[in-house]
Design an enzyme around this catalytic site. Sequence first.
Site, PDB file in Angstrom:
ATOM      1  N   ARG A 214      13.704  80.649  20.629  1.00 27.82           N
ATOM      2  CA  ARG A 214      12.833  80.224  19.694  1.00 27.82           C
ATOM      3  C   ARG A 214      13.750  79.695  18.601  1.00 27.82           C
ATOM      4  O   ARG A 214      13.049  79.121  17.509  1.00 27.82           O
ATOM      5  CB  ARG A 214      12.073  81.543  19.038  1.00 27.82           C
ATOM      6  CG  ARG A 214      10.838  81.884  19.606  1.00 27.82           C
ATOM      7  CD  ARG A 214      10.557  83.158  19.101  1.00 27.82           C
ATOM      8  NE  ARG A 214       9.162  83.546  19.160  1.00 27.82           N
ATOM      9  CZ  ARG A 214       8.281  84.103  20.147  1.00 27.82           C
ATOM     10  NH1 ARG A 214       8.852  84.376  21.049  1.00 27.82           N
ATOM     11  NH2 ARG A 214       7.195  84.357  19.696  1.00 27.82           N
TER      12      ARG A 214
ATOM     13  N   ARG B 201      -8.180  87.311  22.947  1.00 30.39           N
ATOM     14  CA  ARG B 201      -7.193  87.747  23.877  1.00 30.39           C
ATOM     15  C   ARG B 201      -7.199  89.360  23.782  1.00 30.39           C
ATOM     16  O   ARG B 201      -7.158  90.130  22.935  1.00 30.39           O
ATOM     17  CB  ARG B 201      -5.786  87.241  23.510  1.00 30.39           C
ATOM     18  CG  ARG B 201      -4.666  87.846  24.384  1.00 30.39           C
ATOM     19  CD  ARG B 201      -3.663  86.848  24.459  1.00 30.39           C
ATOM     20  NE  ARG B 201      -2.739  87.108  22.951  1.00 30.39           N
ATOM     21  CZ  ARG B 201      -1.513  86.571  22.868  1.00 30.39           C
ATOM     22  NH1 ARG B 201      -1.109  85.935  23.773  1.00 30.39           N
ATOM     23  NH2 ARG B 201      -0.765  86.717  22.016  1.00 30.39           N
TER      24      ARG B 201
ATOM     25  N   ARG C 195       2.476  83.482  12.523  1.00 29.04           N
ATOM     26  CA  ARG C 195       3.313  83.193  13.664  1.00 29.04           C
ATOM     27  C   ARG C 195       3.329  81.689  13.898  1.00 29.04           C
ATOM     28  O   ARG C 195       4.371  81.272  14.468  1.00 29.04           O
ATOM     29  CB  ARG C 195       2.630  83.846  14.736  1.00 29.04           C
ATOM     30  CG  ARG C 195       2.802  85.362  14.786  1.00 29.04           C
ATOM     31  CD  ARG C 195       1.912  86.243  15.752  1.00 29.04           C
ATOM     32  NE  ARG C 195       2.321  86.035  17.222  1.00 29.04           N
ATOM     33  CZ  ARG C 195       1.483  86.213  18.039  1.00 29.04           C
ATOM     34  NH1 ARG C 195       0.087  86.477  17.877  1.00 29.04           N
ATOM     35  NH2 ARG C 195       1.734  85.941  19.165  1.00 29.04           N
TER      36      ARG C 195
HETATM   37  P1  AMP Z   1       5.629  87.013  21.503  1.00 28.45           P
HETATM   38  O1  AMP Z   1       4.766  87.849  22.343  1.00 28.45           O
HETATM   39  O2  AMP Z   1       6.376  86.089  22.211  1.00 28.45           O
HETATM   40  O3  AMP Z   1       4.604  86.091  20.548  1.00 28.45           O
HETATM   41  O4  AMP Z   1       6.525  87.835  20.624  1.00 28.45           O
HETATM   42  C1  AMP Z   1       6.048  88.746  19.861  1.00 28.45           C
HETATM   43  C2  AMP Z   1       7.218  89.139  18.729  1.00 28.45           C
HETATM   44  O5  AMP Z   1       8.408  89.686  19.276  1.00 28.45           O
HETATM   45  C3  AMP Z   1       7.387  88.026  17.934  1.00 28.45           C
HETATM   46  O6  AMP Z   1       6.491  87.666  16.857  1.00 28.45           O
HETATM   47  C4  AMP Z   1       8.872  88.422  17.465  1.00 28.45           C
HETATM   48  O7  AMP Z   1       8.620  89.244  16.273  1.00 28.45           O
HETATM   49  C5  AMP Z   1       9.342  89.035  18.472  1.00 28.45           C
HETATM   50  N1  AMP Z   1      10.039  88.262  19.611  1.00 28.45           N
HETATM   51  C6  AMP Z   1       9.806  87.684  20.591  1.00 28.45           C
HETATM   52  N2  AMP Z   1      10.687  86.854  21.385  1.00 28.45           N
HETATM   53  C7  AMP Z   1      11.512  86.569  20.368  1.00 28.45           C
HETATM   54  C8  AMP Z   1      12.659  85.646  20.124  1.00 28.45           C
HETATM   55  N3  AMP Z   1      13.086  84.659  20.884  1.00 28.45           N
HETATM   56  N4  AMP Z   1      13.115  85.749  18.837  1.00 28.45           N
HETATM   57  C9  AMP Z   1      12.929  86.392  17.830  1.00 28.45           C
HETATM   58  N5  AMP Z   1      11.943  87.169  17.929  1.00 28.45           N
HETATM   59  C10 AMP Z   1      11.198  87.217  19.165  1.00 28.45           C
END
Ligand code: AMP
Length: 209
Positions: free
Chosen positions: A87, A121, A165
């Site tokens: 990310r 969702r 987000r």
């Molecule tokens: P997601 O399901 O991919 O939207 O991830 C949920 C949450 O996990 C995000 O809002 C971040 O807090 C954390 N997270 C997941 N992947 C990453 C990443 N590559 N870098 C930093 N935080 C992450």
Amino acid sequence: MNIVIFGPPGSGKGTYASRLMKRLGIAHISTGDLVREEIRSQTLLGKKIEKYSSSGTLVPDDIITDILKKRLSSELSKGFILEGYPRTVGQAKELEKITTIDAVVNLNVPDSVIVERLSARLQCKNCGAIYNEKTMKPKTAGKCDKCGGELFRRVDDQPDVVRERLKVYRDGSEPVVEFYRSRNLLKDIRNEDPNVDPEKVVDQIMKAI
Ligand code: AMP
């Protein structure tokens, strides 16, 4: 084949990645799921990172990279579809040190479609399968078709957290996209229809990679 699937929250990364996993016979690794698992198990690490996840901000690069390395190590020789990582450019550089990436699927979806999708969702508490109250309903309300697990709404799918987000994504994503574009790895996929059949998008991705 080592694939990264990249796109804003709610762009369908998890849905497409799990279908690609079946077609390609390789693992689907989602750092978001790994983070939620640590939090659900209330490990020391889980307690430390909960505040980031629940507010929609990023877990620091060193912590998330360690979490990923642990999970990725068993798949390095077989291939994988990586969702939710990298990310930041720092994470992309870390990933380059761990392994070679063959293709980066970049999902382009307008914000209006994202907000509509995320507000409907649902996810399985047990196996992580994703549903949508409007477009991908479970056969029995509140229960997972695959494992019978209980379906829940993610706390970070609330509209104000979704907006945060999206902001975090828009601020941080462009340098990562450019990083992979300059390496000729980026495969752009456009999707402006909130009700599109996921299999059609997966067909498009299969052609692109
Ligand atoms: P997601 O399901 O991919 O939207 O991830 C949920 C949450 O996990 C995000 O809002 C971040 O807090 C954390 N997270 C997941 N992947 C990453 C990443 N590559 N870098 C930093 N935080 C992450």
